[in-house]
Every structure is written in structure tokens, then in C-alpha cells.
Design an enzyme around this catalytic site. Structure first.
Site, mmCIF file in Angstrom:
data_model
loop_
_atom_site.group_PDB
_atom_site.id
_atom_site.type_symbol
_atom_site.label_atom_id
_atom_site.label_comp_id
_atom_site.label_asym_id
_atom_site.label_seq_id
_atom_site.Cartn_x
_atom_site.Cartn_y
_atom_site.Cartn_z
ATOM 1 N N LYS A 79 0.930 -1.319 0.019
ATOM 2 C CA LYS A 79 -0.082 0.100 -0.035
ATOM 3 C C LYS A 79 0.845 1.115 0.028
ATOM 4 C CE LYS A 79 -3.989 2.024 2.607
ATOM 5 N NZ LYS A 79 -4.858 1.824 3.854
ATOM 6 N N SER A 154 -9.634 1.542 3.017
ATOM 7 C CA SER A 154 -8.980 2.562 2.060
ATOM 8 C C SER A 154 -7.819 1.728 1.302
ATOM 9 C CB SER A 154 -8.010 3.628 2.762
ATOM 10 O OG SER A 154 -7.278 3.188 3.742
ATOM 11 N N SER A 178 -9.712 -0.598 7.075
ATOM 12 C CA SER A 178 -9.247 -0.255 5.772
ATOM 13 C C SER A 178 -8.566 -1.577 5.223
ATOM 14 C CB SER A 178 -8.422 0.858 5.709
ATOM 15 O OG SER A 178 -8.964 1.969 5.629
HETATM 16 N N1 GLN Z 1 -12.887 4.425 6.644
HETATM 17 C C1 GLN Z 1 -12.369 4.615 7.766
HETATM 18 C C2 GLN Z 1 -11.780 5.956 7.862
HETATM 19 O O1 GLN Z 1 -11.962 6.855 6.960
HETATM 20 C C3 GLN Z 1 -11.201 3.765 8.007
HETATM 21 C C4 GLN Z 1 -9.940 4.082 7.399
HETATM 22 C C5 GLN Z 1 -8.907 3.175 7.659
HETATM 23 O O2 GLN Z 1 -8.881 2.160 8.212
HETATM 24 N N2 GLN Z 1 -7.550 3.744 7.374
HETATM 25 O O3 GLN Z 1 -11.379 6.528 8.759
#
Ligand code: GLN
Length: 487
Positions: A79, A154, A178
Site C-alpha cells: 500500500k 482505504s 481499511s
Molecule cells: N473508513 C475509515 C476512515 O475513513 C477507516 C480508514 C482506515 O482504516 N484507514 O477513517
């Protein structure tokens, strides 16, 4: 060439000389080139081929030391919020375009030490903020099961790449879901380790007290293998807990082999279903979830219900904490030290606001503003401090649950992958999608999403949650379920 490779079997084939890492990498690079999914921000073709050739040479020359490497010649996608020496690392943000880290994150170092081939850097929501990969400066990733839909986020690029056979293994990060959300939406396995198991050194921070790096793979065994490799002890991360169990793959593989012969063993697991995690999920997802619970029962699990009283407040507390941490973390992007610069230097205040105005996307700005507000004098007690108190309650609920149960089971996401563009204009509805994943990060416990069938032809994820540092039990439960499900 096979469509998909299982990582742990692939290592054996490469070591035995039946598969050439170079040929495999060439094939994957071609697939990436042809693909319209947009899984990658940067593809490291030359470096990957060089690493693959090194692996093949080690096999030809019977280099004993190299042959012991646990990921010899295996392609891994990383990532783009994880620092890679000499390879652009952008967090999918315009503000970091062109930033090339001078060092490797500890997990990347660990991958290289074990012979892995870094294929490229995967697409993601900008600075990990989102659940769809649509906030990326480089455009959205598409879901391989239906290209008109989001892959989740994400870590959407990593999950879509694994699902589409554009890599064998992938790393994601999980602050509030994410890893598990895109794993669920793309029909693959995603594991968020216990907070403190994997080093965060070299991970570009979103919300430090919540996030962990973890594997996204096609199977539970691959997740265990990749976890073993990245979970090295690291003096550079003071929040990492030392002296806990860090290897799971061998035990798991032995179990899988004996289960294959005898049928999946009866698990004497106590599985808790927290009621509040099932309420309000879509009917199709709920159906798939209960079918998965039935399967756990057939495996001999003792299933009971439990109530999570803190659940009502967890999502709000998560967003207050995550945004507050983000607002302070992102203060370091001042246009002087990394990435985007102004054409000509101006005074600090002008540079700071111009660069941030141009470099950050809408969602990132929203969170910086909200996080700064939550931390500001006069509001601190009302928001941040209160959120911390809720965090303690959430942790307490998990502690209580784990007195009665070994693992907890919930649907990972309340619905299946939705259409690109469908929710992005309505941030609140997107935040609500994280309702089942964020409590886990608030408590710091480990959790895995495994595929458990389809709803409307799209993948559904089963989320299993374990005790702190009890990845062993969690992975065993996930493996048993996966084996029984595939039967
Ligand atoms: N969707 C969650 C957020 O926007 C989790 C994102 C993540 O785990 N990086 O904060």
C-alpha cells in the site's frame, strides 16, 4: 500460467524450480499493464524483475541460505502509505507526489530480507481516509467483481489486486477497517493484527493509536505466512509490544494438512455474536452471515449471543479520535520538506497555506478542520476527552466478551460493494459504513475478514475478532471456517 497463486505453495514451487519467479513477475506485470482496475499507483517493473531473477539464480545455484527465505521470489504489492526506499510513496495525495523515501519501512525491510519481490505500490484513499478508494488523487480503483462498483477502502488497490490476480500477496493498513472492508468487498482475506504486534516504523501516519499494517491475501494460510514475515520485533517502534508470540504459519499449516485428511476437526471454540453488530445490516448480508454462523456450529463451535452496550457511541468516538490524530499528524506537510513545492519560495505562512490548499483533497481537508476543532481549547473536553472515555468503555465490552467467548463473529460490512460515486458526496453515510470495523481498532484487538458467500452476486465478509495477541486462536478459527466453507 495459473490465474491465481497461493503464496505458501508458490514458495515451494519456486524453491523446487517448477515455477520461475521471473516468468511469474513478467506475467503479473503484463496483467497489470492490461488491467483497467487501477490497482497500482506505481509499478516497480525493473526492480521487481531484478529481485525475481535473483531468486531464480539462488534456486539454480542451490544457495542454501537464500532457499530458506520464507517468501523467496513471491510477488507482494505494498500500500502506498508504507515507505519504500527509492520508490515514490504518495499516500495517494497530490501533496506527496514525487516524494521518494530514503529508507524502507520495517515491514518492507522484512519482506526483502525474506526474498519477496516488491511489485509496486497500491492505490488507496488519500492518507487512508475513506472506505472506497475514491478519494485517491490518482483516481478510483474498481472492484474486480463488478467494475462499476467500489473495491472498498482505504486499502482498495491491495484488495483488488489480490482478487484480480495482479499480485500474489499484498499489504494494507487498517485504522478503522481499511484492510477488512476492501477484503470483504473484493472477496479476499484481510487481517488487522493486534495493535502493537507489527512495527509501524515507516508507515505514514493517519491515526497512530489505531492503525496497524496487515496482510491481504487469498487465503488464511497466506495471511498467516505474511504476518509471520512482517511481525518482526523492531526497536524503532516504541509502541510495539515485545516478547509476544509472533509466528503462526507453521502450526496452522500442520493443522490444515491433518484436517484435509480427517475432515475439519471439531473446534471447541466458544463464539460470541454481539447483537448490535448484526442489527441494521442489509438482508442479503445478514443471510450470508447467519449461514456462516451455522457452519461454525457444524464445526462444533458453541455459539452464544452477547450485547455491546458501547456500540452506540463507538463510531462517533472513532471519528473524533481519528480526525484529531490526523489533524496533528498532517501538520507536518508544510511544502518545505516533502513532496509538492511552490514555484518560488514565499514566506512560511503563505507557503504553508498555499501548498495545503492545493495539495490536500476535500476529505482530508474536512478531517483536518474537524480534528482541529475537536482538539481546540473549550471543545477538547466535550469531544476528544469524551471520545477517550468511550474508548475505555469499548475496551471494557471486549474484555467482558472475551471472558465468555474465544472469538466473536460479525458481518464485516453492513452491505456489499456499492456503485462508484454512490456515497462519496455524502461523507456521513460513508462513515456509517464503518460501524462494525471501528470498535475493533478502538480496543486494539485483532480481527480478520474471510469471504462467506455472496449477496446479489457480490462478496460478503465474515469478521472474526480475537483477544489481544491471540492471533493463534483467531487464525485457527478463520482457517477452519475457510476450509469448511470451501468444502
Ligand atoms: N473508513 C475509515 C476512515 O475513513 C477507516 C480508514 C482506515 O482504516 N484507514 O477513517
Amino acid at each position: 500460467m495459473k490465474e491465481r497463486f497461493s503464496g505458501y505453495e508458490l514458495v515451494e514451487s519456486i524453491r523446487g524450480g517448477e515455477v520461475s519467479s521471473e516468468e511469474l513477475v513478467l506475467e503479473l506485470l503484463e496483467r497489470i499493464e492490461r488491467s483497467d482496475l487501477n490497482c497500482y499507483i506505481t509499478v516497480c517493473g525493473d526492480a521487481a524483475l531484478e529481485a525475481a531473477r535473483r531468486a531464480d539464480r539462488a534456486v539454480r545455484e542451490n544457495d542454501r541460505k537464500a532457499l530458506r527465505k520464507r517468501l523467496l521470489g513471491v510477488p507482494v504489492a505494498v500500500k502506498d502509505c508504507i515507505s519504500t526506499k527509492g520508490i515514490q510513496t504518495t499516500c495517494a495525495s497530490k501533496i506527496l507526489c514525487g516524494y521518494v523515501p530514503p529508507f524502507d519501512a520495517t515491514v518492507v525491510r522484512a519482506l526483502k530480507d525474506e526474498g519477496a519481490v516488491i511489485l509496486g505500490k497500491t492505490n488507496m484513499d488519500e492518507f487512508c481516509m475513506g472506505s472506497t478508494t475514491e478519494t485517491s488523487y490518482f483516481g478510483p480503483t474498481r472492484n474486480p467483481h463488478d467494475k462499476s462498483r467500489v473495491p472498498g477502502g482505504s486499502s482498495g488497490g491491495s484488495a483488488a489486486a489480490v482478487a484480480a490476480g495482479e499480485t500474489v500477496l499484498a499489504l494494507g493498513t487498517d485504522t478503522g477497517g481499511s484492510i477488512r472492508c476492501p477484503a470483504a468487498f473484493c472477496g479476499v482475506v484481510g487481517l488487522k493484527p493486534t495493535y502493537g504486534l507489527v512495527s509501524r516504523y515507516g508507515l505514514i501516519a493517519y491515526a497512530n493509536s489505531l492503525e496497524q499494517i496487515g496482510p491481504i491475501t487469498q487465503s488464511v494460510l497466506d495471511a498467516a505466512l505474511l504476518l509471520d514475515v512482517i511481525a518482526v520485533e523492531d526497536p524503532k517502534d516504541a509502541t510495539q509490544v515485545k516478547g509476544v508470540r509472533r509466528s503462526f504459519f507453521e502450526e496452522l499449516r500442520t493443522l490444515a494438512a491433518s484436517w484435509e485428511k480427517e475432515g475439519v476437526a471439531k473446534l471447541k471454540l466458544r463464539v460470541g455474536v454481539p447483537r448490535e453488530f448484526v442489527e441494521g445490516v442489509d438482508t442479503g448480508v445478514e443471510k450470508a452471515f447467519w449461514a456462516a454462523v451455522e457452519r461454525l456450529k457444524e464445526l462444533g463451535a458453541d455459539v452464544g449471543e452477547i450485547s455491546f452496550r458501547s456500540m452506540r457511541f463507538a463510531l462517533a468516538a472513532y471519528y473524533v479520535i481519528a480526525m484529531s490524530e490526523a489533524s496533528s499528524n498532517l501538520a507536518r506537510y508544510d511544502g518545505l520538506r516533502y513532496g509538492l513545492r511552490l514555484e518560488k519560495d514565499e514566506d512560511w505562512h503563505t507557503t504553508f497555506s498555499k501548498i495545503r490548499g492545493k495539495g490536500f483533497g476535500e476529505e482530508v481537508k474536512r478531517r483536518i478542520i474537524l480534528g482541529t476543532f475537536a482538539l481546540s481549547a473549550g471543545y477538547y473536553g466535550r469531544y476528544y476527552l469524551k471520545a477517550l472515555k468511550v474508548r475505555t468503555l469499548v475496551r471494557h465490552d471486549f474484555d467482558e466478551a472475551f471472558k465468555r467467548f474465544d472469538v466473536l463473529a460479525t458481518p464485516t460490512m453492513p452491505f456489499v460493494a456499492f456503485k462508484l460515486g454512490e456515497r462519496i458526496k455524502d461523507p456521513l453515510s460513508l462513515y456509517l459504513a464503518d460501524v462494525n470495523t471501528v470498535p475493533i481498532n478502538l480496543a486494539g484487538v485483532p480481527s480478520i475478514s474471510v469471504p462467506c458467500g455472496l449477496s446479489d452476486g457480490l462478496p460478503v465478509g465474515l469478521q472474526l475478532i480475537g483477544r489481544h495477541f491471540d492471533e493463534a486462536t483467531l487464525l485457527k478459527a478463520a482457517l477452519a471456517f475457510e476450509m469448511a466453507w470451501k468444502d
